[in-house]
Every structure is written in structure tokens, then in C-alpha cells.
Design an enzyme around this catalytic site. Sequence first.
Site, short mmCIF file in Angstrom:
data_model
loop_
_atom_site.label_atom_id
_atom_site.label_comp_id
_atom_site.label_asym_id
_atom_site.label_seq_id
_atom_site.Cartn_x
_atom_site.Cartn_y
_atom_site.Cartn_z
N ASP A 7 0.89 -1.15 0.00
CA ASP A 7 0.00 0.00 0.00
C ASP A 7 0.94 1.22 0.00
O ASP A 7 2.10 1.12 0.42
CB ASP A 7 -0.87 -0.03 1.26
CG ASP A 7 -1.68 1.22 1.41
OD1 ASP A 7 -2.31 1.63 0.43
OD2 ASP A 7 -1.64 1.81 2.52
N ASP A 9 -0.01 5.06 0.75
CA ASP A 9 -0.23 6.06 1.82
C ASP A 9 -0.23 5.38 3.19
O ASP A 9 -1.05 4.49 3.45
CB ASP A 9 -1.59 6.76 1.64
CG ASP A 9 -1.60 7.65 0.40
OD1 ASP A 9 -0.52 8.15 0.03
OD2 ASP A 9 -2.68 7.85 -0.18
N GLY A 44 -7.43 4.31 3.09
CA GLY A 44 -7.62 3.17 2.19
C GLY A 44 -8.94 3.20 1.43
O GLY A 44 -9.21 2.33 0.60
N ARG A 47 -11.79 7.91 -3.26
CA ARG A 47 -12.14 9.34 -3.18
C ARG A 47 -13.65 9.53 -3.05
O ARG A 47 -14.14 10.30 -2.22
CB ARG A 47 -11.62 10.06 -4.42
CG ARG A 47 -11.53 11.54 -4.28
CD ARG A 47 -10.98 12.17 -5.57
NE ARG A 47 -9.71 11.61 -5.97
CZ ARG A 47 -9.16 11.78 -7.17
NH1 ARG A 47 -9.78 12.50 -8.08
NH2 ARG A 47 -8.00 11.23 -7.46
N SER A 114 -5.30 4.97 -4.42
CA SER A 114 -5.16 6.35 -4.91
C SER A 114 -4.98 6.44 -6.42
O SER A 114 -4.25 5.65 -7.00
CB SER A 114 -3.96 7.00 -4.22
OG SER A 114 -3.73 8.27 -4.79
N ARG A 115 -5.61 7.44 -6.99
CA ARG A 115 -5.39 7.73 -8.41
C ARG A 115 -4.15 8.59 -8.61
O ARG A 115 -3.77 8.89 -9.73
CB ARG A 115 -6.60 8.43 -9.00
CG ARG A 115 -7.79 7.51 -9.04
CD ARG A 115 -8.93 8.14 -9.76
NE ARG A 115 -9.95 7.14 -9.94
CZ ARG A 115 -11.13 7.37 -10.46
NH1 ARG A 115 -11.43 8.57 -10.88
NH2 ARG A 115 -12.00 6.41 -10.59
N ASN A 116 -3.57 9.02 -7.49
CA ASN A 116 -2.37 9.86 -7.57
C ASN A 116 -1.10 9.07 -7.27
O ASN A 116 -0.03 9.67 -7.10
CB ASN A 116 -2.49 11.02 -6.57
CG ASN A 116 -3.62 11.98 -6.94
OD1 ASN A 116 -3.58 12.60 -8.00
ND2 ASN A 116 -4.63 12.07 -6.09
N ASP A 168 -1.39 -0.54 6.05
CA ASP A 168 -1.61 0.16 7.32
C ASP A 168 -3.11 0.27 7.65
O ASP A 168 -3.46 0.75 8.72
CB ASP A 168 -1.01 1.57 7.31
CG ASP A 168 -1.80 2.53 6.44
OD1 ASP A 168 -2.09 2.15 5.28
OD2 ASP A 168 -2.14 3.63 6.90
C1 BG6 Z 1 -5.83 5.95 -0.36
C2 BG6 Z 1 -5.94 6.84 0.86
O1 BG6 Z 1 -4.49 5.57 -0.54
O2 BG6 Z 1 -6.24 6.65 -1.53
C3 BG6 Z 1 -7.36 7.36 0.96
O3 BG6 Z 1 -5.61 6.10 2.01
C4 BG6 Z 1 -7.75 8.07 -0.33
O4 BG6 Z 1 -7.47 8.23 2.06
C5 BG6 Z 1 -7.59 7.12 -1.50
O5 BG6 Z 1 -9.11 8.51 -0.27
C6 BG6 Z 1 -7.91 7.76 -2.83
O6 BG6 Z 1 -6.93 8.72 -3.10
P1 BG6 Z 1 -6.93 9.72 -4.32
O7 BG6 Z 1 -5.49 10.20 -4.36
O8 BG6 Z 1 -7.28 8.93 -5.56
O9 BG6 Z 1 -7.92 10.78 -4.05
MG MG Z 2 -2.72 3.18 3.56
#
Ligand code: BG6
Ligand code: MG
Length: 215
Positions: A7, A9, A44, A47, A114-116, A168
Amino acid sequence: MHAFIFDLDGVIVFTDNFHYQAWKKMADNLGIYFDEKINNRLRGVSRADSLDIILERYDGVLSIAEKAGLMEQKNNDYRCLLETMTPKDVSHEVRDTLLKLRQMGFRLAIGSSSRNAGFILEKVGLTGLFDALSDGNNITRSKPDPEVFLKAAEFLNIRPASCAVVEDAYAGIEAAKSAGMTAIGIGDAAKCDEADYRIASFCELIKIAGQLRVC
Ligand code: BG6
Ligand code: MG
């Protein structure tokens, strides 16, 4: 055991506070109560699901387009904060452990909602260390659904039973177990009973890797 799926974040980098600041700005604009405890529930979670959790305290009704606009604005604010990240945002412990695992012959992947994720890896200079990236851009169901980890295994061309997930979030441990993978809990998930291993620090993965290799 052939692969570790991480994972992002809360395991490799810590962007919780950036999420918090960006969601807090949105919540304040809408007059919604939001604090760090609520932010912890977003760990986790996708969005869109995160927005729904924050809107539990909102009395009005929002259209799909309005929700999309809020998520876009939140993401723009979040990306501005991510722009400040540098390789110094990854600890020596994490970087050295990842390198050692590679030297031991393990393949490494990211399994993040996450998309980032790709952007974050670039900012902290870790892109080249991973053999595969499975993230919010290639899934339709977020953790605790196992999709993100199963995709990572598919991208690596390694069967799920040969993968260990480092997480986590409790939802991530549940996802790893549903995927038929070994689950390693760190941070918050180091208290999770469902995890196969619970670690206090990232470098403990080397010892676990030694044990897993003989399985
Ligand atoms: C997860 C985070 O990794 O990504 C979440 O723990 C978050 O809190 C999710 O909402 C989506 O992230 P993003 O960057 O696509 O908005
Ligand atoms: Mg995490």
C-alpha cells in the site's frame, strides 16, 4: 513467496495530513464538521467513498455533478500539496529495505486505492523500484475488495498465494486475505488480529522475507 505488494499512503509515504487539509477546506466551505478522527476513517477508502463519509454530516442534497465538482476541487488542492513532496519524504529505512528486498530476488508492486499513486512515486523518486503499479486508476472496487491486489499480482504475473501485502489500513488487511495473500500489518494495522504478521517498523520486512522465502 515471490512478491511484496505495498500500500502507498501510510506505508511508503505519509500523505494523510495532505488529504486532511484538502478535505477540511471543502468541509469548511460547506459548513460540515470534519476532524482528524473522521479523516482516519478515510484511510484506504476511495475518493468517492471518502466524500460520502464526510457528507454523512451534511443536511443538504448534492447532485452527481456537484459531488464530482467537489472531488475535483479537493483533488486539485491535494495535488498542490503533493507538489511539495521530494525524495526526502521517503525514509532511509523504507528506501534501503525496498532495495534489500529487490536484492533478495523479490518483485515489488504498489497496490493503492489512490489515483495519484504514480504522481506520488515520481515526486519521491521511487518509480523505478517497483515492477508494477496497481492503483485507483485500474480498479472498479476499492479495499476491502481484493481487486487492487489481485490486479497487482496479475501485472507481476505471480499467483496471489505467492504475494505478501504490506498495509496500514484494516480494510487493506481484509482485502489481502480475501485475495489469498499473506497480510502484513504496519502502523494502524499492526493492531489488526487478521494480519499474518504485525510489524512496528518497515525494516522488519527483511526478517519476514527470509522466513517467507523458505515456504
Ligand atoms: C488511499 C488513501 O491511498 O487513496 C485514501 O488512504 C484516499 O485516504 C484514497 O481517499 C484515494 O486517493 P486519491 O489520491 O485517488 O484521491
Ligand atoms: Mg494506507
